[in-house]
Design an enzyme around this catalytic site. Structure first.
Site, PDB file in Angstrom:
ATOM      1  N   GLU A  47       0.726  -1.221   0.158  1.00 43.84           N
ATOM      2  CA  GLU A  47       0.444   0.163   0.534  1.00 43.84           C
ATOM      3  C   GLU A  47       0.738   1.452  -0.145  1.00 43.84           C
ATOM      4  O   GLU A  47       0.736   2.084   1.309  1.00 43.84           O
ATOM      5  CB  GLU A  47      -0.818   0.313   1.414  1.00 43.84           C
ATOM      6  CG  GLU A  47      -2.031  -1.339   0.960  1.00 43.84           C
ATOM      7  CD  GLU A  47      -3.361  -1.432   2.192  1.00 43.84           C
ATOM      8  OE1 GLU A  47      -3.090   0.111   3.134  1.00 43.84           O
ATOM      9  OE2 GLU A  47      -4.172  -1.712   2.260  1.00 43.84           O
TER      10      GLU A  47
ATOM     11  N   GLU B  34      -5.999  -7.820  -0.863  1.00 40.86           N
ATOM     12  CA  GLU B  34      -6.787  -7.918   0.643  1.00 40.86           C
ATOM     13  C   GLU B  34      -8.092  -6.938   0.537  1.00 40.86           C
ATOM     14  O   GLU B  34      -8.748  -6.210   0.383  1.00 40.86           O
ATOM     15  CB  GLU B  34      -6.075  -6.783   2.007  1.00 40.86           C
ATOM     16  CG  GLU B  34      -5.121  -6.884   1.867  1.00 40.86           C
ATOM     17  CD  GLU B  34      -4.695  -5.819   2.824  1.00 40.86           C
ATOM     18  OE1 GLU B  34      -4.679  -4.683   4.183  1.00 40.86           O
ATOM     19  OE2 GLU B  34      -2.805  -5.556   3.473  1.00 40.86           O
TER      20      GLU B  34
END
Ligand code: FCB
Length: 437
Positions: free
Chosen positions: A167, A351
């Site tokens: 991320e 995710e």
């Protein structure tokens, strides 16, 4: 759960995800201090100043945790390697115990028939490097290459897939512009430099892993679907700026070798000199794209300095995080990312999941509904032509949810943070029923 394996394409992979600092217990095994330890120790940053020193004690309980993953029938386990556990000073002499830990962990997965999906960096920057400016420092790509080589010389022959940095938006923007994560900065220049150095570090890391003969390498970015609060030109432009900063900056660098104009408007003057020359490194070819998805934002114009946006309220249901539940956003992002950036590359949903105030005895039906709806969105994206190849749930077990401490429970397995007992939730049982078939 309304699904069975046969509802997804042949070879589609299911899995669970965690990260090192959130579960391992950083006090154990000779790990060095990280910027999350100092961030958490600073009053006001983290709920109750909670930290990851013990976390879920996965460092000692990893065998039982891998058994839980095997018993639910997961194909893939997405885990991360802590930089400070492997190189306590960030560079230099490795901590043998740390390397041994990941070596055992990977062998433990293979012995249980689980594919190891490694992420090198999931946020616990060694304090020694944070002291040198962390992601703002132009030497980060060089240090990150050394870390990559140290880890992958040891486990790179056995991991199934690898990604350098979890991320980039969180590492860059959330941590240097919003100040919400370590190092807790609110500085536009720091943000610009961090965001660029993250991408260069990613590229160097991919080069190092290719050099070691590794394959199945990817990038894991987080995305939010964005809807303008109204159809006024101001709100539409504000939503486009939010989208550019959150969703398009990193994809632009990775797949097009350019940054969006809406981002350069604010960050351009602060990027490091010669940034345009780094795209050859940033664009190192990838084998897959990882998409982390949780929610959507409704964005309106806000007066003031760039980026001039603010969040507008939603009427849809929220999770324990206060995040709107919006499965269509996952579908639309999967389709858009493939069409506009990653093309035919396989996409893995690396995710997806929700926080819920679970107790060990009440069934977490809200999570089952959330997962059902998002898996349906994945199916719709596949039907529309997006090459989605895997779906990994966040998270295997309740864990340290960063600045929100241990209160926000994302696990398929409940963790009692006093006794550290693990209790599979109804969502774990529901996924297990069809993953095992
Ligand atoms: C993601 C992070 C992960 C976890 C989930 C809820 O942004 O990658 O560590 O915090 O959100």
């Amino acid at each position: 759960m309304q699904f069975q394996r046969s509802d997804f394409p042949e070879g589609f992979l299911f899995g669970v995800a965690t990260s090192s600092y959130q579960i391992e217990g950083h006090a154990y095994g000779g790990a060095g201090p990280t910027h999350w330890d100092s961030f958490a120790a600073t009053p006001g940053n983290v709920v109750r100043a909670e930290h990851g020193q013990r976390a879920c004690d996965h460092y000692h309980r990893w065998e039982d945790d891998l058994d839980l993953i095997r018993d639910m029938g997961a194909d893939v386990y997405r885990f991360s390697t802590s930089w400070a556990r492997v190189l306590p000073e960030g560079t230099g002499t490795p901590n043998a115990e740390g390397l041994d830990f990941y070596d055992r962990l990977v062998d433990g997965m293979l012995a249980r028939g689980i594919k190891p999906a490694a992420t090198l960096y999931h946020w616990e920057l060694p304090q020694a490097l944070a002291d040198k400016g962390g992601w703002r420092n132009a030497d980060m790509p060089h240090w990150f290459a050394e870390f990559t080589e140290t880890v992958m010389r040891r486990i790179g022959d056995r991991v199934w897939s690898a990604a350098p940095i979890n991320e980039p938006w969180c590492v860059g923007w959330l941590s240097h512009f919003d100040g919400a994560h370590a190092p807790g900065m609110r500085d536009i220049r720091a943000t610009a430099r961090a965001m660029h150095h993250i991408l260069v570090s990613h590229g160097r890391s991919i080069e190092v892993m290719r050099g070691l003969g590794m394959g199945n390498l990817g990038a894991v970015c987080n995305f939010e679907w964005v809807t303008p609060a109204s159809d006024t030109p101001e709100d539409i432009a504000a939503a486009a700026r939010y989208d550019a900063i959150y969703n398009r900056f990193f994809l632009g660098g990775l797949f097009r070798g350019e940054y969006p104009a809406e981002v350069l408007e604010g960050l351009g003057p602060h990027l490091p000199e010669g940034w345009q020359d780094d795209f050859a490194t940033i664009r190192a070819p990838l084998d897959w794209l990882g998409v982390n998805y949780y929610t959507r934002k409704i964005i309106r114009h806000a007066d003031g300095a760039w980026p001039n946006y603010a969040e507008a309220p939603t009427r849809l249901p929220l999770t324990q995080m206060g995040w709107e539940i919006y499965p269509d956003g996952l579908r639309d992002l999967l389709i858009r990312n493939a069409r506009e950036y990653s093309g035919d590359l396989p996409i893995h949903v690396t995710e997806n999941g929700m926080a819920n105030p679970d107790t060990p005895d009440a069934p977490d039906t809200a999570r089952i509904d959330y997962l059902d709806a998002h898996l349906a969105a994945v199916q719709e994206a596949i039907a529309a032509g997006a090459p989605v190849a895997g779906y990994y749930c966040w998270s295997l077990m309740d864990n340290y949810e960063w600045s929100l401490g241990y209160e926000k429970r994302f696990g398929l397995v409940h963790v009692d943070f006093d006794s550290l007992a693990r209790t599979p939730k109804a969502s774990y049982q529901a996924l297990a029923r069809w993953w095992r078939d």
